[in-house]
Design a protein around this motif. Sequence first.
Motif, PDB file in Angstrom:
ATOM      1  N   LEU A 243       0.846  -1.209   0.000  1.00 33.88           N
ATOM      2  CA  LEU A 243       0.000   0.000   0.000  1.00 33.88           C
ATOM      3  C   LEU A 243       0.881   1.260   0.000  1.00 33.88           C
ATOM      4  O   LEU A 243       0.555   2.261  -0.667  1.00 33.88           O
ATOM      5  CB  LEU A 243      -0.927   0.003   1.226  1.00 33.88           C
ATOM      6  CG  LEU A 243      -1.831   1.233   1.398  1.00 33.88           C
ATOM      7  CD1 LEU A 243      -2.761   1.406   0.195  1.00 33.88           C
ATOM      8  CD2 LEU A 243      -2.661   1.135   2.684  1.00 33.88           C
ATOM      9  N   GLN A 244       2.003   1.201   0.725  1.00 36.11           N
ATOM     10  CA  GLN A 244       2.925   2.342   0.837  1.00 36.11           C
ATOM     11  C   GLN A 244       3.281   2.890  -0.555  1.00 36.11           C
ATOM     12  O   GLN A 244       3.620   2.116  -1.457  1.00 36.11           O
ATOM     13  CB  GLN A 244       4.206   1.888   1.555  1.00 36.11           C
ATOM     14  CG  GLN A 244       5.277   2.950   1.703  1.00 36.11           C
ATOM     15  CD  GLN A 244       4.953   4.009   2.734  1.00 36.11           C
ATOM     16  OE1 GLN A 244       4.552   3.700   3.848  1.00 36.11           O
ATOM     17  NE2 GLN A 244       5.104   5.279   2.359  1.00 36.11           N
ATOM     18  N   ASP A 245       3.180   4.195  -0.714  1.00 37.49           N
ATOM     19  CA  ASP A 245       3.557   4.902  -1.960  1.00 37.49           C
ATOM     20  C   ASP A 245       2.561   4.690  -3.100  1.00 37.49           C
ATOM     21  O   ASP A 245       2.792   5.186  -4.206  1.00 37.49           O
ATOM     22  CB  ASP A 245       4.967   4.504  -2.452  1.00 37.49           C
ATOM     23  CG  ASP A 245       6.041   4.755  -1.395  1.00 37.49           C
ATOM     24  OD1 ASP A 245       5.869   5.706  -0.600  1.00 37.49           O
ATOM     25  OD2 ASP A 245       7.031   4.007  -1.356  1.00 37.49           O
ATOM     26  N   ASN A 246       1.457   3.963  -2.829  1.00 34.66           N
ATOM     27  CA  ASN A 246       0.465   3.718  -3.880  1.00 34.66           C
ATOM     28  C   ASN A 246      -0.796   4.564  -3.698  1.00 34.66           C
ATOM     29  O   ASN A 246      -1.925   4.081  -3.917  1.00 34.66           O
ATOM     30  CB  ASN A 246       0.131   2.222  -3.954  1.00 34.66           C
ATOM     31  CG  ASN A 246       1.202   1.471  -4.713  1.00 34.66           C
ATOM     32  OD1 ASN A 246       1.666   1.925  -5.765  1.00 34.66           O
ATOM     33  ND2 ASN A 246       1.630   0.332  -4.180  1.00 34.66           N
ATOM     34  N   ASP A 247      -0.596   5.821  -3.332  1.00 28.22           N
ATOM     35  CA  ASP A 247      -1.720   6.754  -3.221  1.00 28.22           C
ATOM     36  C   ASP A 247      -2.472   6.809  -4.557  1.00 28.22           C
ATOM     37  O   ASP A 247      -1.861   6.823  -5.623  1.00 28.22           O
ATOM     38  CB  ASP A 247      -1.189   8.151  -2.869  1.00 28.22           C
ATOM     39  CG  ASP A 247      -0.460   8.156  -1.530  1.00 28.22           C
ATOM     40  OD1 ASP A 247      -1.035   8.649  -0.562  1.00 28.22           O
ATOM     41  OD2 ASP A 247       0.667   7.621  -1.470  1.00 28.22           O
ATOM     42  N   PHE A 248      -3.798   6.815  -4.442  1.00 27.47           N
ATOM     43  CA  PHE A 248      -4.729   6.939  -5.574  1.00 27.47           C
ATOM     44  C   PHE A 248      -4.807   5.694  -6.455  1.00 27.47           C
ATOM     45  O   PHE A 248      -5.381   5.733  -7.532  1.00 27.47           O
ATOM     46  CB  PHE A 248      -4.420   8.179  -6.430  1.00 27.47           C
ATOM     47  CG  PHE A 248      -4.544   9.463  -5.660  1.00 27.47           C
ATOM     48  CD1 PHE A 248      -5.789   9.934  -5.263  1.00 27.47           C
ATOM     49  CD2 PHE A 248      -3.408  10.186  -5.300  1.00 27.47           C
ATOM     50  CE1 PHE A 248      -5.902  11.120  -4.540  1.00 27.47           C
ATOM     51  CE2 PHE A 248      -3.518  11.357  -4.574  1.00 27.47           C
ATOM     52  CZ  PHE A 248      -4.758  11.836  -4.195  1.00 27.47           C
ATOM     53  N   LYS A 249      -4.214   4.589  -5.986  1.00 28.65           N
ATOM     54  CA  LYS A 249      -4.400   3.311  -6.697  1.00 28.65           C
ATOM     55  C   LYS A 249      -5.584   2.598  -6.043  1.00 28.65           C
ATOM     56  O   LYS A 249      -5.572   2.350  -4.827  1.00 28.65           O
ATOM     57  CB  LYS A 249      -3.121   2.468  -6.570  1.00 28.65           C
ATOM     58  CG  LYS A 249      -3.176   1.194  -7.396  1.00 28.65           C
ATOM     59  CD  LYS A 249      -1.939   0.334  -7.187  1.00 28.65           C
ATOM     60  CE  LYS A 249      -2.226  -1.101  -7.562  1.00 28.65           C
ATOM     61  NZ  LYS A 249      -1.298  -2.051  -6.937  1.00 28.65           N
ATOM     62  N   LEU A 250      -6.611   2.275  -6.837  1.00 22.94           N
ATOM     63  CA  LEU A 250      -7.865   1.731  -6.304  1.00 22.94           C
ATOM     64  C   LEU A 250      -7.614   0.559  -5.359  1.00 22.94           C
ATOM     65  O   LEU A 250      -6.903  -0.384  -5.696  1.00 22.94           O
ATOM     66  CB  LEU A 250      -8.771   1.289  -7.460  1.00 22.94           C
ATOM     67  CG  LEU A 250     -10.181   0.823  -7.041  1.00 22.94           C
ATOM     68  CD1 LEU A 250     -10.985   1.966  -6.443  1.00 22.94           C
ATOM     69  CD2 LEU A 250     -10.926   0.235  -8.250  1.00 22.94           C
ATOM     70  N   LEU A 251      -8.199   0.648  -4.171  1.00 22.13           N
ATOM     71  CA  LEU A 251      -8.068  -0.377  -3.142  1.00 22.13           C
ATOM     72  C   LEU A 251      -9.280  -1.297  -3.231  1.00 22.13           C
ATOM     73  O   LEU A 251     -10.421  -0.841  -3.127  1.00 22.13           O
ATOM     74  CB  LEU A 251      -8.017   0.329  -1.781  1.00 22.13           C
ATOM     75  CG  LEU A 251      -7.425  -0.374  -0.583  1.00 22.13           C
ATOM     76  CD1 LEU A 251      -5.997  -0.820  -0.832  1.00 22.13           C
ATOM     77  CD2 LEU A 251      -7.476   0.580   0.612  1.00 22.13           C
ATOM     78  N   ARG A 252      -9.014  -2.589  -3.444  1.00 21.81           N
ATOM     79  CA  ARG A 252     -10.094  -3.561  -3.594  1.00 21.81           C
ATOM     80  C   ARG A 252     -10.165  -4.451  -2.353  1.00 21.81           C
ATOM     81  O   ARG A 252      -9.152  -4.619  -1.664  1.00 21.81           O
ATOM     82  CB  ARG A 252      -9.842  -4.434  -4.825  1.00 21.81           C
ATOM     83  CG  ARG A 252      -9.816  -3.659  -6.119  1.00 21.81           C
ATOM     84  CD  ARG A 252      -9.901  -4.610  -7.322  1.00 21.81           C
ATOM     85  NE  ARG A 252     -10.405  -3.893  -8.489  1.00 21.81           N
ATOM     86  CZ  ARG A 252      -9.641  -3.282  -9.384  1.00 21.81           C
ATOM     87  NH1 ARG A 252      -8.331  -3.290  -9.265  1.00 21.81           N
ATOM     88  NH2 ARG A 252     -10.184  -2.649 -10.417  1.00 21.81           N
ATOM     89  N   PRO A 253     -11.325  -5.032  -2.076  1.00 23.09           N
ATOM     90  CA  PRO A 253     -11.419  -5.961  -0.937  1.00 23.09           C
ATOM     91  C   PRO A 253     -10.351  -7.043  -1.075  1.00 23.09           C
ATOM     92  O   PRO A 253     -10.157  -7.595  -2.167  1.00 23.09           O
ATOM     93  CB  PRO A 253     -12.827  -6.554  -1.088  1.00 23.09           C
ATOM     94  CG  PRO A 253     -13.607  -5.507  -1.833  1.00 23.09           C
ATOM     95  CD  PRO A 253     -12.620  -4.854  -2.763  1.00 23.09           C
TER      96      PRO A 253
END
Lengths: 308, 308
Positions: A243-253
Amino acid sequence: MEHVSLAPLSRVAICGGTHGNEMTGVYIVREMQRKKVSAAGSFSVTPVLTNPRAVDVCRRYTDKDLNRCFTDALLSSPVTDSTPYELKRAQELNAQLGPKGGKEAVDLLVDLHNTTANMGLCLIFYSLDWLTLHLLKYIQNKISSVPVRAIQLDIPLSDAYSLEAVGKHGFAIEVGPQPHGVLRADIFNVAKKAVDLTLEFIQEFNAGRTFEGGEVEAFTLVKSIDYPRDSSGEITAAIHPELQDNDFKLLRPGDPLFLSFSGETLIHEGEELYPFFINECAYYEKKVAFQLARKTTYSFPSVSVEKD
Amino acid sequence: MEHVSLAPLSRVAICGGTHGNEMTGVYIVREMQRKKVSAAGSFSVTPVLTNPRAVDVCRRYTDKDLNRCFTDALLSSPVTDSTPYELKRAQELNAQLGPKGGKEAVDLLVDLHNTTANMGLCLIFYSLDWLTLHLLKYIQNKISSVPVRAIQLDIPLSDAYSLEAVGKHGFAIEVGPQPHGVLRADIFNVAKKAVDLTLEFIQEFNAGRTFEGGEVEAFTLVKSIDYPRDSSGEITAAIHPELQDNDFKLLRPGDPLFLSFSGETLIHEGEELYPFFINECAYYEKKVAFQLARKTTYSFPSVSVEKD
């Protein structure tokens, strides 16, 4: 959509140092003050170092987060000997650049910020009006070295807590990643370019150029997520490396959120949303590990300045 | 080189939070304390949170930089009501883990640090003795995810100012880039691995394993370079984008060093040296933009533990 005419902009404030350890704004404002920038063609420009006491000690704030002091309630609260420095300073800034919601306020207030999150260049708005939507599009079209995105905080103006709410139009420019207390040339240059483009847009707008209508995307804040904590309140996990450094990358369940100090992965279980402000230094004390947003597309009409 | 026998190591201290906003060490030490780590086979392990007051407020220090307090002069200075907190704390730590230069000192002291510079994993030594050279080689051989380098500070022990000088052997583990006040899982994991490998090495050494001789490179500090400043002392330039993040990349005459706020490039004019601690947050107040080192190759003999 029908063409819209808007009032010209005659007074612009460029602010930095609202958080005293966010160095890009501190040095952009100081450089504008050193060069005695006070006008750009058809309008006045006022560079303001907004929290000089925090800048002097290179901390976010000294008594209280200045950028949470601009609600109507706090701006009208009585000043006593025990009033925090930043609240007094907020009232001074409101007198100088506002009053918030009033006719005498500057036409546009831009406040410069940094984040330790990998957010590129973000423009943060309370309200996306026709003018700011056009400005966003203008900056997006002219900066390609980093992603340029918009974040919308869906909060009534009376509760809007940050400095940019004081102008008739306003936004924060948030650039990262940069450690607080550090000045990086690449981050400085991209923020400086966004400021220069803002002034260029206003100059062209005031001069009578017609800006065509179109569409633009913005991320609307949905909620904040805290770190996992033990019963005494201590953090028990870090942001997961995926998740780190992945701002604005769609987060899926099922996507990883946290990695605990003993090695377990905690996953996302809610709806699909976009994370941002991932691992922002200043948000540890606010109990925010990251925030989640929904993406919205805005259409806007062509605009030009009102003719006399 | 002839084989060398060395005394076994019976007491090891793992320290963190010497700078209260360098989060990797804080969380590694807390996790060791939570798990009640106190021994690893043949030796004792003491995890120590060294500057709890600075950790509580998430700052480098509260009164004075603790990691500049371990000179012989400061450790023997009288304590009065006006003695800075960190100097009192240094004397406490010297009593607990030292005394520096004394027979009662811990055999090995490892102190965990972070930097905002892109330095990967660095082991920082005052003196590279046979044991620490072997430990360095051992860690280099087993970590491939980031570069592992050694920095040597060529300072007499009496003037050695940082905590690791208190142990019979000692070094700092410096890992970056990480913003101070932020905990990154990738940085945590690589520092944790270096700590685990250190304990593993000692266990194998104490158990009688022979470690073959060899060679290893180290960077010896030559000098520190300040930012360009105007007559009032204000910084007038940032680290040049071509130097930023290029720690340990050989700097040649003519290479860019700084980019001034008005856009001019300042170049390197001296001898060829290796830059490191480029744009370290905490060094702004120390007037250090980066440091320069010379590279040296060290040969070392095979070693094993002394037989009774």
